[in-house]
Design a protein around this motif. Sequence first.
Motif, short mmCIF file in Angstrom:
data_model
loop_
_atom_site.label_atom_id
_atom_site.label_comp_id
_atom_site.label_asym_id
_atom_site.label_seq_id
_atom_site.Cartn_x
_atom_site.Cartn_y
_atom_site.Cartn_z
N VAL A 156 0.84 -1.20 0.00
CA VAL A 156 0.00 0.00 0.00
C VAL A 156 0.88 1.25 0.00
O VAL A 156 0.57 2.25 -0.65
CB VAL A 156 -0.93 0.00 1.22
CG1 VAL A 156 -1.75 1.29 1.29
CG2 VAL A 156 -1.85 -1.22 1.18
N GLY A 157 1.99 1.20 0.72
CA GLY A 157 2.91 2.32 0.76
C GLY A 157 3.98 2.09 1.82
O GLY A 157 3.93 1.12 2.57
N ARG A 158 4.95 2.96 1.83
CA ARG A 158 5.97 2.94 2.87
C ARG A 158 5.47 3.75 4.05
O ARG A 158 4.93 4.84 3.89
CB ARG A 158 7.26 3.57 2.35
CG ARG A 158 7.98 2.77 1.28
CD ARG A 158 8.71 1.60 1.86
NE ARG A 158 9.74 2.02 2.81
CZ ARG A 158 10.43 1.17 3.56
NH1 ARG A 158 10.18 -0.13 3.49
NH2 ARG A 158 11.35 1.60 4.40
N ALA A 159 5.64 3.19 5.24
CA ALA A 159 5.18 3.90 6.44
C ALA A 159 5.80 5.29 6.52
O ALA A 159 5.14 6.25 6.94
CB ALA A 159 5.52 3.09 7.68
N ASP A 160 7.07 5.42 6.10
CA ASP A 160 7.73 6.72 6.18
C ASP A 160 7.45 7.61 4.97
O ASP A 160 7.87 8.76 4.94
CB ASP A 160 9.24 6.57 6.38
CG ASP A 160 9.88 5.62 5.38
OD1 ASP A 160 9.17 5.13 4.47
OD2 ASP A 160 11.09 5.37 5.50
N ASP A 161 6.72 7.08 3.95
CA ASP A 161 6.34 7.89 2.79
C ASP A 161 4.92 8.43 2.92
O ASP A 161 4.47 9.21 2.08
CB ASP A 161 6.41 7.06 1.50
CG ASP A 161 7.83 6.87 1.01
OD1 ASP A 161 8.72 7.59 1.50
OD2 ASP A 161 8.05 6.02 0.15
N MET A 162 4.21 8.00 3.94
CA MET A 162 2.82 8.41 4.11
C MET A 162 2.74 9.92 4.33
O MET A 162 3.47 10.48 5.15
CB MET A 162 2.19 7.68 5.28
CG MET A 162 0.71 7.97 5.45
SD MET A 162 -0.03 7.02 6.82
CE MET A 162 0.65 7.91 8.24
N LEU A 163 1.86 10.56 3.60
CA LEU A 163 1.60 11.98 3.76
C LEU A 163 0.34 12.16 4.60
O LEU A 163 -0.62 11.40 4.46
CB LEU A 163 1.39 12.65 2.39
CG LEU A 163 2.51 12.44 1.37
CD1 LEU A 163 2.10 13.03 0.02
CD2 LEU A 163 3.80 13.07 1.85
N VAL A 164 0.35 13.13 5.47
CA VAL A 164 -0.83 13.44 6.28
C VAL A 164 -1.34 14.80 5.83
O VAL A 164 -0.67 15.83 6.02
CB VAL A 164 -0.50 13.45 7.79
CG1 VAL A 164 -1.77 13.76 8.59
CG2 VAL A 164 0.07 12.10 8.21
N VAL A 165 -2.51 14.81 5.21
CA VAL A 165 -3.09 16.02 4.66
C VAL A 165 -4.40 16.31 5.39
O VAL A 165 -5.42 15.63 5.19
CB VAL A 165 -3.36 15.87 3.15
CG1 VAL A 165 -3.89 17.19 2.58
CG2 VAL A 165 -2.10 15.44 2.42
N ASP A 171 0.56 24.88 5.24
CA ASP A 171 0.13 25.94 6.14
C ASP A 171 1.37 26.67 6.66
O ASP A 171 2.23 26.06 7.30
CB ASP A 171 -0.66 25.35 7.31
CG ASP A 171 -1.26 26.40 8.22
OD1 ASP A 171 -0.53 27.30 8.66
OD2 ASP A 171 -2.47 26.30 8.50
N PRO A 172 1.50 27.98 6.42
CA PRO A 172 2.71 28.70 6.82
C PRO A 172 2.89 28.77 8.35
O PRO A 172 4.02 28.90 8.83
CB PRO A 172 2.51 30.11 6.24
CG PRO A 172 1.02 30.24 6.05
CD PRO A 172 0.53 28.87 5.73
N ALA A 173 1.82 28.66 9.10
CA ALA A 173 1.92 28.77 10.55
C ALA A 173 2.36 27.45 11.19
O ALA A 173 3.19 27.42 12.09
CB ALA A 173 0.58 29.21 11.14
N THR A 174 1.80 26.35 10.70
CA THR A 174 2.06 25.05 11.34
C THR A 174 3.03 24.17 10.56
O THR A 174 3.64 23.25 11.11
CB THR A 174 0.75 24.27 11.50
OG1 THR A 174 0.22 23.97 10.18
CG2 THR A 174 -0.27 25.07 12.29
N GLY A 175 3.16 24.42 9.24
CA GLY A 175 3.99 23.57 8.39
C GLY A 175 3.28 22.31 7.95
O GLY A 175 3.87 21.48 7.23
N TYR A 176 2.00 22.16 8.34
CA TYR A 176 1.25 20.96 7.95
C TYR A 176 0.73 21.11 6.52
O TYR A 176 0.47 22.22 6.03
CB TYR A 176 0.06 20.74 8.88
CG TYR A 176 0.44 20.40 10.31
CD1 TYR A 176 1.66 19.79 10.60
CD2 TYR A 176 -0.42 20.67 11.36
CE1 TYR A 176 2.00 19.46 11.91
CE2 TYR A 176 -0.08 20.34 12.67
CZ TYR A 176 1.13 19.75 12.93
OH TYR A 176 1.48 19.43 14.22
#
Length: 444
Positions: free
Chosen positions: A335-344, A378-383
């Motif tokens: 499904v993917g690499r655990a360390d490649d997962m993006l959180v959006v 997001d410029p404030a949080t970096g998320y």
Amino acid sequence: MTGPFSERHWHEAETWPRERLAAYQLTRLKAQLSYVYAASDFYRTRWDALGFHPGDVRELADLRRLPLVGKADYVADLAAHPPWGSAVAAPVADRRRVHFSSGTTSNPTPVLWTAHDLDRWADLYARAAYSQGVRDTDVYQCLFSYAWFVGGLGATAGYQRIGVTLLPAGSGDTQRQIDTIFRYGTTAVGGTPSFMLHLAETAERAGTPLRDSPVRRIQVGGEPGAGVPATRAHIEQRWGAKCFDGYGSLEFQPIAWECEEQAGGHLAEDFAYAEVLDPYTHEPVPDGAPGLLVLTHLDKRASPLVRWATGDVVVRDSTACPCGRTLARLPGGVVGRADDMLVVRGVNLFPSAVEQVVRATPGACGEYLIVLDDDVTDPATGYLTGIKLRVEVTGDGQRVARELAHAVRAELTVRAVVETVPEGTLPRSTHKSKRVVRADRKVP
């Protein structure tokens, strides 16, 4: 050496009842843990500190008393005990082969094989190819790299064991590869999905589409490919051949492969004991739920690993396959690499899911980059607030951008900023493609 066991199966273990397989795994696990404890300073030191002894294992679940081991542990041990590390379990006189990692995130790390390990490796590759219909009448062109990379020599040994006519071609000389396929009647090929698509594009531009070649079977590995339905369809349409997913790693060769049913890669469960765990709690997850794949060698001698955290997220299905194999399968591959997962915005997103949407969108050529820059941060949080896609298209780029952004929102529930570029703009790879590009990296 084994095989063939039947008209469809290379080895009898492929059809064992699950109860027999579990009994075999427990017997092998007990013997393997005893071997590792006696031969590997790395594991013996750790287990002694835990008060663990191999004789404590009475059932497969007892393995969970041991901690996971990952790449960082291995790299640290190599630094402390150069050049081979203290995990190696075979004496120098028994070591026959060494392969290395790519070294993209650390110094190249070595993994060793004994003669027994090499024989086992070849037999597993033969089992994979045989399950896909490859026979001794085939002409196989190996398009995996041979320079340092582990896949080329593994595939070569396995297909040779079946008795094919083998062309060890490697992953360069694109036009010569195409000419060779037509001139010598190649019927089966293996390589990364990126190289398969690159060859197909080049052949089409030259007026010799590979769908007109004798190739009827393609095994891909090294990156998401046949496990992504739209990518599989893309490869099969351009080659006019069936495409099978193969999954392995430097440390475990191979792990799983698809049979002719193309219903998910069969785990080599008589070679490695597999656990699928919650990535955070490390507790087992049920079949059908995504989890981190953790593997333990059952008979590796030179570089045995116990509870190795692969970093790969998979879904397991332990029901029998229509092909008659009882080995558990991995539907959808990795499904993917655990360390490649993006959180959006709280949504967990793997690049392979994005690939499925891109390749299924009319007008998108299939080549793309996920660009993480200020437009989706997001410029404030970096998320991340979304993803930016840079996609090759033909025809009306604005229409494709609108449709792709809509599809990403509808299917993945995240916002997408889509930039379109002409076909042929983005870089191609003959090995493993890098799909995610961060803002601090130079992009086309």
